[in-house]
Motif scaffolding. Structure first.
Motif, PDB file in Angstrom:
ATOM      1  N   LEU A   1     136.908   4.157 -33.279  1.00  0.00           N
ATOM      2  CA  LEU A   1     137.677   3.789 -34.460  1.00  0.00           C
ATOM      3  C   LEU A   1     138.452   4.980 -35.008  1.00  0.00           C
ATOM      4  O   LEU A   1     139.611   4.851 -35.424  1.00  0.00           O
TER       5      LEU A   1
ATOM      6  N   LYS B   1     132.195   4.298 -33.405  1.00  0.00           N
ATOM      7  CA  LYS B   1     132.751   4.989 -34.571  1.00  0.00           C
ATOM      8  C   LYS B   1     133.774   6.035 -34.129  1.00  0.00           C
ATOM      9  O   LYS B   1     134.809   6.220 -34.784  1.00  0.00           O
TER      10      LYS B   1
ATOM     11  N   GLN C   1     135.751  -2.323 -38.206  1.00  0.00           N
ATOM     12  CA  GLN C   1     134.425  -1.724 -38.336  1.00  0.00           C
ATOM     13  C   GLN C   1     133.453  -2.692 -39.007  1.00  0.00           C
ATOM     14  O   GLN C   1     132.306  -2.842 -38.576  1.00  0.00           O
TER      15      GLN C   1
END
Length: 467
Positions: A105, A102, A62
């Motif tokens: 992830l 996101k 990230q």
């Protein structure tokens, strides 16, 4: 006969995707069920404010995305670029179930630390052999995804992620998926599929797993395998895979238990491997090794390994290992073009004239492309038979490659059928390359497109008189 795992029931045409590598289930509903299950859990945790903290390596991923403008652009754009064409339109949602990086992830975090597992869905039992590839599947075929998965910084990060996951796959915890329950590898369906694939290759009729494969303790839980990796790198009993004509050096043995993919003659030293048809580019395949020039105009044989196959490599000839090294490369890159029935060898006829099935992208239809870009183990072998001379063997890791392990040394003498190394969960396709005049004399190649594997250490081809 089961050619791809979980293919035990009638699958409606709109849900059937023939995946040549056999690493994802034929029934698209099983893959969708698997992904939906994990996404539902992620979304539920988000809604309840009990979202799991990212494991450290994914937090690092990230940070890389958000601190690098180029990579941020790639991972922000790829999810909006998913095309509305096969196989993507097989999904009833018409788009990727992953919404942004996101979300990606969080879903990676949900499956990270889990071994490949069988999925018992309403459609049937199937297995997602490459979980990370399943998550990246839609986005990796977009322009931004293509750029991202070629990016050196992204691939360095992916290597870290895969190395950590590979460490888990060698741990005792990873053996939890090997059980004899319905969705376990030693359950009724898993064992049946493993045995059918192994038996079909050599036309044998073994009935017990431990009769064809070496097991640490057949009576123990998980037959004594201590981890997923321990099971994945299992060995055949030598009697189950005898060496082809051990006293005849003109007979070439099959280096990997695998299905024939392509046979190409008069290959160029360098070619545009990223275009339709994916021509072989020997210089790139051999990572610019000085010996590459010997193979200009030569012959390339390529075959692929499914998740149900045996994953150790064996020498195709007796001779001397001149070079043996691992070339680091990409992990999830695929060529940026649409499949075409006229010029892409990865399009399979369905049996009806004019009809084709579109293959899953990535690890299946990109096998020629991957020989020049993916992480791979490269061997140059000086065959004992002067009629063969210098030849090359390349073990290509595809997608979730944890490690290509070489178990021989340069200068070592090997006999035909001796072990050269193995894939540690990852994989897999491989190539043999012969010099120009040698390849033209090779006879008796297996039929390209046959459904069953060619047995490892079995006869692949033989030096004839040529034309």
């Amino acid at each position: 006969m089961v050619w791809q795992y979980g293919d035990h029931h009638d699958i409606p045409n709109e849900h059937r995707i023939h995946r040549r590598g056999g690493w994802l289930p034929t029934d698209h509903r099983i893959l969708k069920h698997w992904l939906s299950h994990h996404i539902k859990q992620v979304d539920s945790d988000r809604a309840a404010n009990r979202q799991r903290e990212l494991v450290s390596v994914l937090k690092e991923f990230q940070d890389l995305i958000e601190s690098n403008a180029r990579i941020y652009m790639y991972f922000s754009s790829m999810w909006d670029e998913v095309p509305h064409k096969p196989p993507y339109n097989k999904d009833v949602t018409g788009r990727s179930q992953i919404r942004d990086y996101k979300h990606m992830l969080d879903v990676l975090n949900q499956v990270f630390g889990k071994a490949p597992e069988w999925t018992d869905s309403a459609a049937g039992v199937g297995m997602v052999g490459v979980p990370l590839a399943a998550i990246f599947d839609y986005a990796s075929g977009t322009p931004s995804g293509h750029a991202a998965f070629l990016d050196p910084d992204v691939n360095a990060m992916l290597k870290k992620i895969l190395n950590e996951w590979g460490a888990y796959l060698k741990s005792p915890e990873s053996a939890s998926v090997l059980g004899n329950n319905r969705a376990g590898w030693f359950g009724e369906i898993g064992t049946k599929d493993l045995m059918e694939v192994a038996n079909s290759a050599a036309s044998t009729n073994y009935t017990k797993f431990e009769d064809i494969f070496q097991c640490p303790d057949p009576s123990a839980p998980n037959k004594g395998f201590k981890s997923w990796d321990d099971f994945f790198t299992r060995r055949f009993h030598p009697s189950a895979r005898p060496i082809a004509s051990p006293d005849n050096d003109l007979v070439v043995a099959n280096a990997c238990e695998s299905k024939p993919y392509a046979l190409s003659h008069d290959v160029k030293l360098r070619d545009k491997f990223w275009i339709k048809g994916q021509p072989y580019s020997v210089l790139d395949m051999l990572a610019h090794d000085p010996s590459s020039s010997h193979f200009a105009g030569g012959t390339v044989y390529q075959a692929f390994l499914s998740a149900l196959s045996y994953h150790r490599w064996h020498s195709p000839v007796s001779g001397t290992i001149k070079r043996a090294f691992v070339e680091q490369g990409t992990y999830f890159s695929e060529p940026l073009f649409s499949a075409s029935s006229s010029d892409d060898p990865s399009i399979d006829r369905t049996g009806k004239e004019g009809e084709y099935e579109i293959l899953q992208k990535g690890i299946t239809q990109s096998q020629g492309y991957l020989t020049a870009l993916a992480t791979r183990a490269i061997f140059l072998i000086e065959a004992a038979a002067p009629e063969i001379g210098l030849m090359a063997f390349i073990a290509v890791g595809m997608d979730e490659v944890s490690s290509c392990e070489i178990t021989v040394k340069e200068g070592q003498k090997v006999k035909k059928g001796d072990e050269l190394g193995m894939f540690h969960f990852g994989g897999s396709t491989h190539c043999l390359i012969f010099r120009g005049e040698v390849g033209k004399k090779m006879e008796g190649w297996p039929r390209i497109g046959r459904e069953e594997n060619v047995p490892v250490r079995g006869r692949l081809c033989e030096v004839g008189k040529g034309k």
